[in-house]
Design a protein around this motif. Structure first.
Motif: not given
Length: 317
Positions: A294-305
């Motif tokens: 879950g944390f990896e998915e959250s990081v991926k999202k925030i990193r892209k934005v």
């Protein structure tokens, strides 16, 4: 004793934060900063706050300004400046609009107060923390955001209500994005020092409903009364008190991580961090397998934005 500056002091959160922060005994001076043209409103805020100080016996030197350079000498600069989220609007929809405001402010703060702690509240807070870190030129420990601290407190309250215990008996954390992809750490949740999974009634806990309520809490409040004020205002004061008191408490804020959590990093996001007068220091932790995912998915999202916003800011500059 410390000087605290609030940017965006004419907004609802900024005004209420001025009141909550003024109650902290370490604060001796407070500067309220607003946009040019808002001088009369800022003067009125100072008069009103001064009356409240007199009523409760607080002595804090209070002033206002519309010049960012007046932040010089601040120990903490709290940034609430920006366009507020509207009903139905995702926090990330605000990203570029607010990033332009934050980038300019951060540059001035970095030059005028290179020793200050820069505390970001402006949404989307994880992205704004990254923008502030880059454009201020300050060290990563000096720049942090409200992150998932308030989300964690919201979950804490729901758990306390469910188990019918005092809220101080509950310890829990939400990490990741302050938004849709937030990750509750059930593995780190305890009641009275007992891991929640060791309590027989845990099996009936409506965990998904609770997280759903936390995710939509801000949106619900905005829809019902126009803006979130009291929760963020009190949460801001808690973090400022922790820093100025050099308390070394571990609270969950948006901070720049390199590899502290399972080797995941290079992003500003909500994580447990030790807070003191020197700033925010992320704490290395180990998570359950599903929490890591879950944390990896959250990081991926925030990193892209964050990358998208940084690219657009570069083009704008």
């Amino acid at each position: 004793m410390a000087k605290v500056t609030i940017l965006g002091a004419t907004g609802n959160v900024g005004m209420f934060a001025a009141r909550t922060v003024s109650e902290i005994p370490h604060v001796s001076e407070m500067l309220l900063v607003g946009r040019p043209g808002r001088e009369d409103f800022l003067a009125g805020c100072c008069r009103d706050l001064s009356d409240s100080f007199a009523a409760r016996g607080t002595h804090v030197r209070l002033s206002y300004s519309t010049r960012l350079t007046d932040v010089e000498g601040s120990d903490i600069v709290i940034c609430t400046a920006g366009v507020p989220r509207r009903p139905g609007q995702d926090r990330n929809d605000l990203a570029f609009e607010n990033a332009k405001i934050v980038a300019g402010s951060a540059e001035t703060i970095g030059r005028s107060s290179p020793d200050a702690i820069l505390f970001m509240v402006t949404n989307p807070v994880d992205v704004m923390t990254a923008v502030a870190l880059k454009y201020s030129g300050l060290q990563s420990r000096q720049v942090f955001g409200l992150g998932t601290h308030l989300d964690s407190m919201r979950l804490k309250s729901l758990i306390a209500h469910y188990f019918r215990v005092h809220v101080s008996e509950v310890h829990t954390r939400i990490i990741g994005e302050h938004g849709e992809s937030m990750v509750p750490l059930w593995s780190a949740t305890t009641i009275g020092g007992i891991r929640i999974s060791n309590l027989p009634t845990f099996s009936g806990l409506p965990a998904q409903e609770m997280i759903g309520a936390v995710r939509t809490s801000g949106e619900t409040i905005i829809r019902e009364k126009g803006s979130t004020v009291y929760g963020p205002g009190e949460a801001i004061a808690t973090l400022v008190r922790t820093i100025l008191g050099d308390e070394n408490r571990i609270l969950t804020v948006s901070s720049y991580i390199t590899s502290e959590i399972h080797g995941i990093g290079d992003v500003c996001i909500g994580v447990p961090a030790r807070l003191n007068r020197s700033g925010a220091f992320p704490v290395p932790i180990r998570l359950e397998e599903n929490e890591v995912a879950g944390f990896e998915e959250s990081v991926k999202k925030i990193r892209k934005v964050t990358a998208d916003v940084m690219e657009r800011l570069g083009e704008a500059h």
